[in-house]
Write a protein that holds these residues in place. Structure first.
Motif, PDB file in Angstrom:
ATOM      1  N   GLU A 142      20.686   3.348  53.426  1.00  0.00           N
ATOM      2  CA  GLU A 142      21.650   3.839  52.446  1.00  0.00           C
ATOM      3  C   GLU A 142      21.164   5.158  51.844  1.00  0.00           C
ATOM      4  O   GLU A 142      21.966   6.066  51.585  1.00  0.00           O
TER       5      GLU A 142
ATOM      6  N   GLY B  62      26.262   0.184  48.593  1.00  0.00           N
ATOM      7  CA  GLY B  62      25.763  -0.457  49.803  1.00  0.00           C
ATOM      8  C   GLY B  62      24.564  -1.318  49.481  1.00  0.00           C
ATOM      9  O   GLY B  62      24.348  -1.725  48.337  1.00  0.00           O
TER      10      GLY B  62
ATOM     11  N   ALA C 194      33.937   7.020  46.091  1.00  0.00           N
ATOM     12  CA  ALA C 194      34.460   8.339  46.441  1.00  0.00           C
ATOM     13  C   ALA C 194      35.198   8.969  45.265  1.00  0.00           C
ATOM     14  O   ALA C 194      35.038  10.161  44.977  1.00  0.00           O
TER      15      ALA C 194
ATOM     16  N   SER D 219      44.387   4.078  55.718  1.00  0.00           N
ATOM     17  CA  SER D 219      43.201   3.220  55.689  1.00  0.00           C
ATOM     18  C   SER D 219      43.537   1.921  56.417  1.00  0.00           C
ATOM     19  O   SER D 219      44.393   1.146  55.965  1.00  0.00           O
TER      20      SER D 219
ATOM     21  N   ASP E 198      35.101  -4.127  50.805  1.00  0.00           N
ATOM     22  CA  ASP E 198      34.432  -2.923  51.298  1.00  0.00           C
ATOM     23  C   ASP E 198      35.279  -1.690  51.037  1.00  0.00           C
ATOM     24  O   ASP E 198      34.766  -0.634  50.644  1.00  0.00           O
ATOM     25  N   GLU E 199      36.580  -1.824  51.270  1.00  0.00           N
ATOM     26  CA  GLU E 199      37.486  -0.706  51.039  1.00  0.00           C
ATOM     27  C   GLU E 199      37.489  -0.306  49.566  1.00  0.00           C
ATOM     28  O   GLU E 199      37.404   0.882  49.228  1.00  0.00           O
TER      29      GLU E 199
ATOM     30  N   ARG F 264      27.452   6.095  46.155  1.00  0.00           N
ATOM     31  CA  ARG F 264      27.584   5.285  47.370  1.00  0.00           C
ATOM     32  C   ARG F 264      27.240   3.846  47.034  1.00  0.00           C
ATOM     33  O   ARG F 264      26.247   3.588  46.337  1.00  0.00           O
TER      34      ARG F 264
ATOM     35  N   SER G   7      35.124  -0.763  47.375  1.00  0.00           N
ATOM     36  CA  SER G   7      33.838  -0.148  47.032  1.00  0.00           C
ATOM     37  C   SER G   7      33.781   1.305  47.501  1.00  0.00           C
ATOM     38  O   SER G   7      33.315   2.189  46.778  1.00  0.00           O
ATOM     39  N   ARG G   8      34.263   1.563  48.716  1.00  0.00           N
ATOM     40  CA  ARG G   8      34.266   2.929  49.234  1.00  0.00           C
ATOM     41  C   ARG G   8      35.143   3.830  48.386  1.00  0.00           C
ATOM     42  O   ARG G   8      34.753   4.942  48.024  1.00  0.00           O
TER      43      ARG G   8
ATOM     44  N   GLU H 181      37.742  10.494  50.026  1.00  0.00           N
ATOM     45  CA  GLU H 181      36.688  10.267  51.022  1.00  0.00           C
ATOM     46  C   GLU H 181      36.370  11.499  51.877  1.00  0.00           C
ATOM     47  O   GLU H 181      35.185  11.821  52.075  1.00  0.00           O
TER      48      GLU H 181
ATOM     49  N   GLN I  47      30.030  -6.899  44.717  1.00  0.00           N
ATOM     50  CA  GLN I  47      31.241  -6.833  45.528  1.00  0.00           C
ATOM     51  C   GLN I  47      31.648  -8.247  45.900  1.00  0.00           C
ATOM     52  O   GLN I  47      31.008  -8.895  46.725  1.00  0.00           O
TER      53      GLN I  47
ATOM     54  N   GLU J  47      32.562  13.740  52.024  1.00  0.00           N
ATOM     55  CA  GLU J  47      31.770  14.116  53.198  1.00  0.00           C
ATOM     56  C   GLU J  47      31.219  15.534  53.054  1.00  0.00           C
ATOM     57  O   GLU J  47      30.065  15.806  53.418  1.00  0.00           O
TER      58      GLU J  47
END
Length: 382
Positions: free
Chosen positions: A185, A179, A341, A65, A333-334, A177, A336-337, A133, A158, A137
């Motif tokens: 979104e 956002g 996930a 990452s 952001d990282e 997710r 949150s992702r 992650e 966040q 997908e």
């Protein structure tokens, strides 16, 4: 095997080997009624082949990452102080049991005799998110192919900035997710060409989709608030709406006479039309809200397979809402992702009847070794 001539090393080449590196790792072993942590030394050798080439073994590196401006990227590798199962256990304490990093360190020290720093604990949690992650997908593709999708959203913070945590729930999959609350979104979850049914609340971003069932539980709660908080016509309208909406759900579920159901839906619509121009703004607003979204309110009448409420999505968000109140959200952001996930993988495993932690251990192991990531098994038939 020799990297040059591809010859297989045998016992005769053992005398030509030398140790070039080593590292210790702590790994957790789960028994039927026990947890045990042991330290293992991993040694890497260099072996000289008969062809003269020296093959040097080294720990594999996997997913990475990259964050611009960060001094060191998160690189998953087999050279790690914490083994896959112990890393999974740490992630479970954080993501499922909502313990802080400090509390996790305290628990590991007091009950398992393992001393780990806060940064190491943070790394384990983020490794699980990073490994999850690519799996998410694939889960998103399954959501987009589903016949019925429950959607909901809740505020998420966040680094003190207001964002939104979205969730999409199908019969076998749950995807989160984090956002903004914009339509983009929503499109990132279900795509722009979604052909199935959506079960949602009254948020305007959902209204672009023609095949939609409005959650009646939301409307019943609003009607109950009118019944209990108003006097006169507003209270009567709320009471009648609560009674009729509940009766409509019961009659459709029981397969009642279609003519009786049609009369009941006509009564609900007429009641809303009579109160659409009331003086009280809340009464007027609820009546107009139902009439403006009428096709979505009664969609389940024509298709009894449609659920009339969005309880599946609301239940899925409950755990995250509690975590938000404890932790005040994420900080990057990282983060949150990774959080979204990891929750997607955990809840999808549970929905499919798969042990999430056994799967998470296999996932982290594969991501560190740069191997093909395992997929979540399909739901086991009851």
């Amino acid at each position: 095997m020799c990297d040059a001539c591809r010859a297989v090393f045998g016992s005769s080449t053992a005398s030509q080997s030398r140790q070039v590196s080593a590292h210790l790792s702590f790994e957790l072993t789960r028994g039927d009624m026990s947890l045990h942590v042991a330290a293992t030394k991993h040694c890497y050798l260099a072996i000289r082949c008969d062809c003269g080439y020296e093959t040097i073994a080294c720990p594999a590196t996997g997913l990475c990452s990259h964050v611009e401006g960060r001094r060191r990227d998160l690189l998953m590798s087999e050279r790690c102080l914490v083994g896959p199962m112990l890393a999974t256990f740490i992630a479970a304490l954080s993501l499922r049991f909502r313990l802080s990093r400090v509390k996790i360190a305290e628990f590991l020290h007091d009950w398992l005799g393992v001393e780990l720093g806060i940064a190491t604990i943070e790394r384990c949690i983020h490794e699980f998110g990073l490994a999850s992650e690519p799996v998410v997908e694939q889960l998103i593709e399954e959501v987009r192919a589903a016949e019925i999708v429950h959607l909901d959203e809740t505020p998420w913070y966040q680094k003190a900035a207001l964002l939104w945590l979205w969730v999409a729930v199908t019969a076998t999959t749950i995807v989160y997710r984090i956002g903004s609350r914009k339509h983009c979104e929503l499109a990132a979850l279900i795509g722009d060409a979604f052909l199935g049914w959506l079960v949602t609340d009254g948020y305007g971003a959902y209204r672009d989709y023609p095949r939609r069932q409005r959650c009646l539980a939301h409307l019943i709660r609003k009607a109950r608030a009118l019944a209990e908080g108003h006097y006169g016509p507003g209270s009567g309208f709320g009471s009648d709406l609560v009674r009729d909406l509940r009766r409509l759900i019961e009659r459709v579920h029981d397969g009642d006479d279609p003519a009786a159901i049609k009369r009941l839906t006509a009564s609900i619509k007429w009641n809303c039309q009579c109160n659409r121009h009331e003086i009280d703004a809340k009464v007027r607003g609820l009546a107009g809200e139902i009439l403006n979204d009428w096709d979505a309110v009664v969609a389940f009448v024509a298709d009894p397979d449609l659920p009339p409420t969005n309880n599946d999505a609301e239940r899925a968000l409950r755990h995250a809402v509690i975590a938000r109140r404890i932790s005040f959200g994420t900080r990057s952001d990282e983060g949150s992702r990774f959080y979204a996930a990891a929750l997607s993988v955990i809840d999808t495993c549970r929905k499919r009847g798969t042990d999430p932690w056994t799967y998470a251990c296999a996932l982290i192991t594969a991501a560190r070794a740069n191997n093909l990531l395992p997929t979540i098994p399909a739901q086991v038939a009851a």
